[in-house]
Write a protein that holds these residues in place. Structure first.
Motif, PDB file in Angstrom:
ATOM      1  N   PRO A 275       0.490  -1.165  -0.374  1.00 34.24           N
ATOM      2  CA  PRO A 275       0.315   0.222  -0.054  1.00 34.24           C
ATOM      3  C   PRO A 275       0.793   1.007  -0.046  1.00 34.24           C
ATOM      4  CG  PRO A 275       0.392  -1.277   2.080  1.00 34.24           C
ATOM      5  CD  PRO A 275       0.661  -1.659   1.241  1.00 34.24           C
ATOM      6  N   GLY A 276       0.255   2.545  -1.096  1.00 32.64           N
ATOM      7  CA  GLY A 276       0.830   3.970  -0.876  1.00 32.64           C
ATOM      8  C   GLY A 276       1.020   4.143  -1.356  1.00 32.64           C
ATOM      9  N   THR A 277       2.519   5.113  -1.547  1.00 35.72           N
ATOM     10  CA  THR A 277       2.574   4.924  -2.940  1.00 35.72           C
ATOM     11  C   THR A 277       4.404   5.748  -2.512  1.00 35.72           C
ATOM     12  OG1 THR A 277       2.198   7.794  -2.553  1.00 35.72           O
ATOM     13  CG2 THR A 277       1.353   6.608  -4.438  1.00 35.72           C
ATOM     14  N   GLY A 278       5.336   5.404  -3.742  1.00 36.95           N
ATOM     15  CA  GLY A 278       6.291   5.867  -3.154  1.00 36.95           C
ATOM     16  C   GLY A 278       7.642   4.943  -2.662  1.00 36.95           C
ATOM     17  N   ARG A 279       6.708   3.827  -2.702  1.00 36.43           N
ATOM     18  CA  ARG A 279       7.532   2.358  -1.832  1.00 36.43           C
ATOM     19  C   ARG A 279       8.254   1.721  -2.848  1.00 36.43           C
ATOM     20  NH1 ARG A 279       4.710   3.487   3.054  1.00 36.43           N
ATOM     21  NH2 ARG A 279       3.229   4.400   3.154  1.00 36.43           N
ATOM     22  N   GLN A 280       8.673   1.852  -3.726  1.00 39.26           N
ATOM     23  CA  GLN A 280       9.544   1.370  -4.560  1.00 39.26           C
ATOM     24  C   GLN A 280      11.061   0.133  -4.594  1.00 39.26           C
ATOM     25  OE1 GLN A 280      11.666   3.654  -8.464  1.00 39.26           O
ATOM     26  NE2 GLN A 280      11.556   1.435  -9.400  1.00 39.26           N
ATOM     27  N   VAL A 281      11.286   1.409  -3.398  1.00 37.78           N
ATOM     28  CA  VAL A 281      13.082   0.994  -3.448  1.00 37.78           C
ATOM     29  C   VAL A 281      12.776  -0.261  -1.371  1.00 37.78           C
ATOM     30  CG1 VAL A 281      15.039   1.946  -1.096  1.00 37.78           C
ATOM     31  CG2 VAL A 281      13.915   3.002  -3.006  1.00 37.78           C
ATOM     32  N   SER A 282      11.275  -0.289  -0.861  1.00 39.17           N
ATOM     33  CA  SER A 282      11.491  -0.660   0.516  1.00 39.17           C
ATOM     34  C   SER A 282      10.730  -2.129  -0.642  1.00 39.17           C
ATOM     35  CB  SER A 282      10.611  -0.043   1.386  1.00 39.17           C
ATOM     36  OG  SER A 282       9.011   0.525   0.790  1.00 39.17           O
ATOM     37  N   ALA A 283       9.862  -1.436  -0.806  1.00 43.69           N
ATOM     38  CA  ALA A 283      10.035  -3.193  -2.570  1.00 43.69           C
ATOM     39  C   ALA A 283      11.289  -3.916  -2.954  1.00 43.69           C
ATOM     40  CB  ALA A 283       8.735  -2.435  -2.896  1.00 43.69           C
ATOM     41  N   TYR A 284      11.740  -3.384  -4.082  1.00 47.71           N
ATOM     42  CA  TYR A 284      12.636  -4.418  -4.060  1.00 47.71           C
ATOM     43  C   TYR A 284      13.921  -4.445  -2.920  1.00 47.71           C
ATOM     44  CZ  TYR A 284      11.676  -1.877  -8.334  1.00 47.71           C
ATOM     45  OH  TYR A 284      11.756  -1.402  -9.908  1.00 47.71           O
ATOM     46  N   ASN A 285      13.874  -3.852  -2.005  1.00 44.08           N
ATOM     47  CA  ASN A 285      14.938  -4.717  -0.357  1.00 44.08           C
ATOM     48  C   ASN A 285      13.928  -5.712  -0.047  1.00 44.08           C
ATOM     49  OD1 ASN A 285      17.345  -3.073  -0.148  1.00 44.08           O
ATOM     50  ND2 ASN A 285      15.937  -1.779   0.121  1.00 44.08           N
ATOM     51  N   ASP A 286      12.262  -5.556  -0.120  1.00 45.72           N
ATOM     52  CA  ASP A 286      11.661  -6.461   0.456  1.00 45.72           C
ATOM     53  C   ASP A 286      11.978  -7.938  -0.375  1.00 45.72           C
ATOM     54  OD1 ASP A 286       9.672  -7.436   2.498  1.00 45.72           O
ATOM     55  OD2 ASP A 286       8.766  -8.256  -0.011  1.00 45.72           O
TER      56      ASP A 286
END
Length: 170
Positions: free
Chosen positions: A22-33
């Motif tokens: 959820p949310g926006t601007g979470r690309q880096v956290s999604a990739y790290n996950d």
């Protein structure tokens, strides 16, 4: 997303894990996950966005290109440069796929085409430097086999669209 994503993905006939983010601007956290929790899902993983489409530019398939690098232990990342597409002058929504609506792109010499994204051999994946660069810098190659030489802004002196490109819809 409002495009019935699960139904669209199911049409491909391959198993897909959908992970709500959820949310926006979470690309880096999604990739790290992905790097932290799912690195064993695949040998190679393309870290690309929904407005980017990976495609072969020559006679090889994407799979062929990856197989060429399978035995190259000195390669952790295949860096694929953008081909930047614009609006085609469209001002109103049309339901056709973006690849059919937007067919005009910037010249290959266009500065942003010197950026791209990473296809990473997951056994060598490390935390991302930024959403464009994942892996060990000294072990990055283009799909054409050239060493990736980056300036301070993460760009290469020239884009290399041999074998693979990443259509980026701005």
């Amino acid at each position: 997303s409002t495009d019935d994503t699960l139904a669209e993905v199911a049409r491909f006939g391959h198993p897909v894990d959908v992970i709500p983010w959820p949310g926006t601007g979470r690309q880096v956290s999604a990739y790290n996950d992905m790097l932290a929790k799912r690195r064993h899902y695949a040998d190679w993983c393309a870290f690309i966005d929904v407005d980017e489409f990976l495609f072969p530019t020559g006679d090889e398939t994407v799979r062929d290109v990856l197989h060429r690098f399978d035995m190259a232990v000195d390669v952790s990342t295949i860096y694929v440069h953008w081909m930047f597409f614009g609006s085609n002058g469209a001002k109103d929504f049309s339901p056709e796929p973006v690849t059919q609506r937007f067919t005009r792109r910037a010249p290959l010499e266009f500065g942003p085409n010197r950026y791209g994204k990473s296809i990473v051999r997951m056994q060598y994946a490390v935390d991302l430097m930024n959403p464009h660069l994942i892996g060990l810098p000294e072990r990055m190659r283009t799909a054409g086999g050239s060493t990736v030489l980056l300036d301070d802004n993460g760009r290469q002196p020239l884009a290399d669209h041999r074998h693979l490109a990443l259509a980026h819809y701005f």
